[in-house]
Structure formats: structure tokens, C-alpha cells
Write an enzyme that holds these catalytic residues in place. Sequence first.
Site, PDB file in Angstrom:
ATOM      1  N   ASP A  27      10.479   2.758   6.292  1.00 47.65           N
ATOM      2  CA  ASP A  27      10.064   1.407   6.696  1.00 47.65           C
ATOM      3  C   ASP A  27      11.018   0.917   7.767  1.00 47.65           C
ATOM      4  OD1 ASP A  27       8.073  -0.862   5.258  1.00 47.65           O
ATOM      5  OD2 ASP A  27       9.663  -1.685   6.529  1.00 47.65           O
ATOM      6  N   HIS A  30     -15.040   0.861   8.794  1.00 49.05           N
ATOM      7  CA  HIS A  30     -14.326   0.336   7.634  1.00 49.05           C
ATOM      8  C   HIS A  30     -14.145  -1.158   7.860  1.00 49.05           C
ATOM      9  CE1 HIS A  30     -11.653   0.029   4.261  1.00 49.05           C
ATOM     10  NE2 HIS A  30     -10.630  -0.338   5.002  1.00 49.05           N
ATOM     11  N   ARG A  83     -15.223   1.169  -4.228  1.00 48.05           N
ATOM     12  CA  ARG A  83     -15.746  -0.180  -4.527  1.00 48.05           C
ATOM     13  C   ARG A  83     -17.259  -0.133  -4.773  1.00 48.05           C
ATOM     14  NH1 ARG A  83     -11.852  -2.845   0.033  1.00 48.05           N
ATOM     15  NH2 ARG A  83     -10.079  -3.253  -1.357  1.00 48.05           N
ATOM     16  N   VAL A  94       0.838  -1.202   0.000  1.00 45.84           N
ATOM     17  CA  VAL A  94       0.000   0.000   0.000  1.00 45.84           C
ATOM     18  C   VAL A  94       0.876   1.257   0.000  1.00 45.84           C
ATOM     19  CG1 VAL A  94      -1.745   1.309   1.278  1.00 45.84           C
ATOM     20  CG2 VAL A  94      -1.920  -1.179   1.146  1.00 45.84           C
ATOM     21  N   ASN A 139      -4.856  -1.247   9.382  1.00 44.53           N
ATOM     22  CA  ASN A 139      -6.051  -1.941   9.876  1.00 44.53           C
ATOM     23  C   ASN A 139      -5.793  -2.642  11.201  1.00 44.53           C
ATOM     24  OD1 ASN A 139      -8.209  -1.493   8.056  1.00 44.53           O
ATOM     25  ND2 ASN A 139      -7.129  -2.705   6.516  1.00 44.53           N
TER      26      ASN A 139
END
Length: 307
Positions: free
Chosen positions: A37, A179, A155, A17, A124
Amino acid sequence: MTEKSYPKVTVVGAGNVGANAALLLLLKDLANVALVDVVPGVAEGKALDIMHMRSNERFGPRICGSEDYAITAGSDIVVVTAGVPRKPGMTREDLLSVNSGIVRSVLDAALPASPDAIYVFVTNPLDVMVNLAFSLAGLPANRLFGMGGVLDTARFIYAIAQETGAEPGDIQAMVIGAHGEAMLPLPRLATVAGRPLPEVVDAAAIQRIVEATVQGGAAVVNLLKTGSAFYAPASSIARMVAEILSPSGQTLSVCARLAGQYGIEGTHICVPVRLGKAGVEEIVELPLNPDELAALQASAAAIKSQL
Ligand code: APR
């Protein structure tokens, strides 16, 4: 020729992502990107790979990568995609605790480097992570929110387009709420070329559209076998960043903090928002019917119960 100056966006998490969001920010000429990262070399390697595209793609902004947050200093926007996916054998609680620790450590490192930035969370489980980040960061509500509703709405519009044959650009629609599977697509308020969706298709088609929307992420996961969706999530991040940097006045579904709107107080949940330079500029209150309002409030209560 003097080089154009660009805003600065940090993307934390150089996975599927994050790296694709970073790439889109460059290709869309939106911002210089600092990619971070925790795994040494990954962000720097992907940034170098993307810079190698520059002679082909001729984009103006630049990207750099590191595991050191020094490169993020003075960012206008920080997008957090760092996290681990749920692995076999991992409970939802395990995932929550691992990703909570990641969100905590990202804030500890990013906030001192970019105290004035707008923070957009993507990790998430989104609703819980955004609420946690808000309680940890001490930022005003307008400067900390989450990406979820833009993806769910994308979507939803795709499903409406598939069912009706209309072009996505002719469809107005929105998904609000949590979500996840408790999301709340709003077919009653959707329009296709200006006509209410319920006048364009029958109830069974609406049922299929809602089902395809709610199951959109799972459908991708089932096909990929490993990993989860990333192109549409990355594109949804880029859409939000674009709206913050150059507001069009359109409303987007954003996981934003409510203070009494929709009868909900003290939690982040996806609602229609006007984004702009200050982040959340306005929360828009849709004319929900009693059932829709009750579903949104139940969603908010479910999120609160997980905090
Ligand atoms: N700091 C920075 N990066 C981290 C940290 C950390 N503390 N912990 C993990 N990461 C990095 C990983 O090294 C990895 O490169 O986050 C990246 C996550 O990438 P992927 O595993 O490819 O996951 P992705 O598909 O990008 O999803 C990222 O977004 O949509 C959500 O559910 C998704 O929470 C997940 C997140």
C-alpha cells in the site's frame, strides 16, 4: 517437516477489498501474499495482524506487507485493488483521472518486479481501468484482465436464490458486459436445479432478480453510508485466483480482451472465460439471442467511448 511451497500473489492496495482478499487467499491455503500500500505502515501492519491469526487459524501460507515493491518480486499473480473511492464533489472524470494515475504508478512499480505475472485489476471504474492498464502494460491479453463479472454473477445467483429458495450451488447463471449499471444479467440462460429460470419463476420475479443484481453494489453502499462493498469483491478475487492456480474447468465471467468474439474487437469486457495457469485460456461464446448480443455490443461501444 518440510514446509509446503506456495505460489506467490501480490495484492496492491491494503484497503477493505485488498486486505480481505489477502486474508481469504491465506485462509483458503492458496498462496503466500505480498501486500503493498502507498500509505506507510498500513500493509505491514495488516500483514502482521493477519500473521497473528496464524496460531488460531493454522493456515500454511504467509503474508508480508510493505510500501516497497521489493517484497513483490517474482509474483505469479498481481491483484490491483489500489484506488480511491468517489468522494462528494468529485466528478466521474475526477475519479477517472485520479485512479488512472494510480494504475499507471502501480504498473510502473509492479511490472519490473514481476514481469511474468498474471495481472488482475479490480480498481473502479473497472472496464476503463482494465483497458487503460492493458494499453500501458504491454502484456499479452491472456495475462491482464479484470474482476467484475464474478462479483456481479455472485449477486445474480444470490438474487435468484432469494427469489426461488434454491441453494446457490444448484444455480447456474452468469452476468456479462460492463461492470456497472450497464451490466447484462442473463436470466434466459440461467438454470435452477437444471431447469431454465424462466420456467421456475414468472417475468415479474425475473425483473426483481435483475434489478437486485444491478443494484447490488448500490444497496451495500446505501447501507454502509461510507465506503463500498468489500467482502463479496474480496471473495470474487479469491475465486479467480483459485481458478488460475488450480483450474476446475468452470467458466467465470472475466473482464477479458475480445478479438472478434461476440462481434467485439479490441476491448476488455466481461464474458465467460476459462481461467488457468496461462490466465485467460479460452473465451467461451454463449448462444446469445439478438437482443442480448446487441446489449453486449452496446456495452462494449460505451466502454470504448470512454477510453
Ligand atoms: N499504490 C498502492 N496503494 C494505493 C495507491 C497506490 N498508488 N493509491 C491508493 N492506494 C491504497 C489506499 O491507500 C487504500 O489503502 O488503496 C487502498 C484502497 O482501499 P479502500 O479505500 O479501502 O478501497 P476498497 O474498498 O478496498 O476498494 C478498492 O476496489 O472495488 C474497487 O471501487 C473499488 O476502486 C476501488 C478498489
